[in-house]
Design a protein around this motif. Sequence first.
Motif, PDB file in Angstrom:
ATOM      1  N   MET A  75       0.848  -1.183   0.000  1.00 62.01           N
ATOM      2  CA  MET A  75       0.000   0.000   0.000  1.00 62.01           C
ATOM      3  C   MET A  75       0.890   1.241   0.000  1.00 62.01           C
ATOM      4  O   MET A  75       1.988   1.214   0.531  1.00 62.01           O
ATOM      5  N   PRO A  76       0.411   2.339  -0.573  1.00 65.47           N
ATOM      6  CA  PRO A  76       1.223   3.566  -0.592  1.00 65.47           C
ATOM      7  C   PRO A  76       1.396   4.136   0.813  1.00 65.47           C
ATOM      8  O   PRO A  76       0.560   3.949   1.688  1.00 65.47           O
ATOM      9  N   GLN A  77       2.508   4.820   0.997  1.00 66.12           N
ATOM     10  CA  GLN A  77       2.807   5.449   2.276  1.00 66.12           C
ATOM     11  C   GLN A  77       2.019   6.753   2.407  1.00 66.12           C
ATOM     12  O   GLN A  77       1.666   7.392   1.423  1.00 66.12           O
ATOM     13  N   ILE A  78       1.789   7.162   3.650  1.00 68.24           N
ATOM     14  CA  ILE A  78       1.087   8.424   3.914  1.00 68.24           C
ATOM     15  C   ILE A  78       2.047   9.577   3.625  1.00 68.24           C
ATOM     16  O   ILE A  78       3.183   9.585   4.086  1.00 68.24           O
ATOM     17  N   SER A  79       1.588  10.529   2.869  1.00 68.59           N
ATOM     18  CA  SER A  79       2.384  11.684   2.481  1.00 68.59           C
ATOM     19  C   SER A  79       2.066  12.863   3.393  1.00 68.59           C
ATOM     20  O   SER A  79       1.064  12.869   4.108  1.00 68.59           O
ATOM     21  N   TRP A  80       2.901  13.896   3.324  1.00 77.30           N
ATOM     22  CA  TRP A  80       2.626  15.113   4.083  1.00 77.30           C
ATOM     23  C   TRP A  80       1.396  15.831   3.537  1.00 77.30           C
ATOM     24  O   TRP A  80       0.801  16.658   4.224  1.00 77.30           O
ATOM     25  N   LEU A  81       1.020  15.508   2.302  1.00 82.11           N
ATOM     26  CA  LEU A  81      -0.177  16.113   1.722  1.00 82.11           C
ATOM     27  C   LEU A  81      -1.445  15.719   2.479  1.00 82.11           C
ATOM     28  O   LEU A  81      -2.423  16.469   2.476  1.00 82.11           O
ATOM     29  N   VAL A  82      -1.429  14.564   3.131  1.00 78.72           N
ATOM     30  CA  VAL A  82      -2.596  14.140   3.907  1.00 78.72           C
ATOM     31  C   VAL A  82      -2.863  15.141   5.032  1.00 78.72           C
ATOM     32  O   VAL A  82      -4.009  15.486   5.304  1.00 78.72           O
ATOM     33  N   GLY A  83      -1.822  15.626   5.677  1.00 77.67           N
ATOM     34  CA  GLY A  83      -1.982  16.646   6.707  1.00 77.67           C
ATOM     35  C   GLY A  83      -2.564  17.935   6.150  1.00 77.67           C
ATOM     36  O   GLY A  83      -3.423  18.572   6.766  1.00 77.67           O
ATOM     37  N   LEU A  84      -2.121  18.317   4.946  1.00 78.55           N
ATOM     38  CA  LEU A  84      -2.673  19.489   4.281  1.00 78.55           C
ATOM     39  C   LEU A  84      -4.135  19.260   3.919  1.00 78.55           C
ATOM     40  O   LEU A  84      -4.970  20.146   4.099  1.00 78.55           O
ATOM     41  N   TYR A  85      -4.451  18.061   3.432  1.00 77.82           N
ATOM     42  CA  TYR A  85      -5.836  17.731   3.108  1.00 77.82           C
ATOM     43  C   TYR A  85      -6.722  17.817   4.345  1.00 77.82           C
ATOM     44  O   TYR A  85      -7.832  18.343   4.296  1.00 77.82           O
ATOM     45  N   ILE A  86      -6.226  17.280   5.453  1.00 74.12           N
ATOM     46  CA  ILE A  86      -7.005  17.302   6.699  1.00 74.12           C
ATOM     47  C   ILE A  86      -7.285  18.738   7.127  1.00 74.12           C
ATOM     48  O   ILE A  86      -8.417  19.093   7.467  1.00 74.12           O
ATOM     49  N   ALA A  87      -6.257  19.585   7.090  1.00 69.50           N
ATOM     50  CA  ALA A  87      -6.434  20.983   7.506  1.00 69.50           C
ATOM     51  C   ALA A  87      -7.414  21.714   6.595  1.00 69.50           C
ATOM     52  O   ALA A  87      -8.298  22.435   7.072  1.00 69.50           O
ATOM     53  N   CYS A  88      -7.276  21.518   5.288  1.00 69.42           N
ATOM     54  CA  CYS A  88      -8.186  22.182   4.342  1.00 69.42           C
ATOM     55  C   CYS A  88      -9.621  21.700   4.519  1.00 69.42           C
ATOM     56  O   CYS A  88     -10.561  22.493   4.473  1.00 69.42           O
ATOM     57  N   GLU A  89      -9.793  20.417   4.731  1.00 69.67           N
ATOM     58  CA  GLU A  89     -11.145  19.879   4.850  1.00 69.67           C
ATOM     59  C   GLU A  89     -11.805  20.259   6.160  1.00 69.67           C
ATOM     60  O   GLU A  89     -13.028  20.367   6.226  1.00 69.67           O
ATOM     61  N   ILE A  90     -11.033  20.470   7.204  1.00 72.14           N
ATOM     62  CA  ILE A  90     -11.617  20.955   8.463  1.00 72.14           C
ATOM     63  C   ILE A  90     -12.225  22.341   8.234  1.00 72.14           C
ATOM     64  O   ILE A  90     -13.347  22.617   8.657  1.00 72.14           O
ATOM     65  N   VAL A  91     -11.505  23.194   7.522  1.00 71.54           N
ATOM     66  CA  VAL A  91     -12.034  24.524   7.204  1.00 71.54           C
ATOM     67  C   VAL A  91     -13.250  24.402   6.291  1.00 71.54           C
ATOM     68  O   VAL A  91     -14.269  25.075   6.495  1.00 71.54           O
ATOM     69  N   LEU A  92     -13.177  23.534   5.285  1.00 68.01           N
ATOM     70  CA  LEU A  92     -14.294  23.368   4.347  1.00 68.01           C
ATOM     71  C   LEU A  92     -15.552  22.848   5.032  1.00 68.01           C
ATOM     72  O   LEU A  92     -16.653  23.315   4.747  1.00 68.01           O
ATOM     73  N   ILE A  93     -15.415  21.874   5.924  1.00 67.68           N
ATOM     74  CA  ILE A  93     -16.612  21.301   6.557  1.00 67.68           C
ATOM     75  C   ILE A  93     -17.258  22.306   7.490  1.00 67.68           C
ATOM     76  O   ILE A  93     -18.481  22.369   7.580  1.00 67.68           O
ATOM     77  N   TRP A  94     -16.480  23.134   8.163  1.00 67.64           N
ATOM     78  CA  TRP A  94     -17.085  24.167   9.003  1.00 67.64           C
ATOM     79  C   TRP A  94     -17.831  25.173   8.136  1.00 67.64           C
ATOM     80  O   TRP A  94     -18.921  25.633   8.500  1.00 67.64           O
ATOM     81  N   PHE A  95     -17.279  25.487   6.974  1.00 69.90           N
ATOM     82  CA  PHE A  95     -17.950  26.414   6.056  1.00 69.90           C
ATOM     83  C   PHE A  95     -19.233  25.780   5.502  1.00 69.90           C
ATOM     84  O   PHE A  95     -20.284  26.438   5.466  1.00 69.90           O
TER      85      PHE A  95
END
Length: 142
Positions: free
Chosen positions: A117-137
């Motif tokens: 399976m692919p390894q977790i990238s640092w982009l996952v952390g960026l995705y999490i942060a962006c989606e937290i803002v998006l879901i609150w909006f």
Amino acid sequence: MRRNSTDKKNLKIFFLIFILVIYLSLTDIFYFLPPLFGVMYVITQEKYEEHSFGFFYFLVPFFSVILFIAMSFEILLPKFRKFFGYSKVFIPLFITYAYLGYFAFLKIFGYFLDIDMPQISWLVGLYIACEIVLIWFIMWIL
């Protein structure tokens, strides 16, 4: 005169779908934009708890995602709700769990099926942060 709340709700849904289509086309161009997996998880969780199952199957496109979400909703979510209640304060935790839990879920199945399976990238952390803002909006709009 009374306003028609059904038209107002349909108009909000139309604009959200329009924005979603534009956003999904932008994610194909710019790979650093999140794929909205955490947002899908939180909205699906809300609809599942409201017993709106038609929406649940509309949002979950792949079998592994269906399996992960069904397992989470039937096993983990009731225990979490029993201890912590139904507060919306835990939405960032659910988005983080959606990404990291899904990667762990894929790792476990990859281990049993002997597939790398692919390894977790640092982009996952960026995705999490962006989606937290998006879901609150999104939850603020709805």
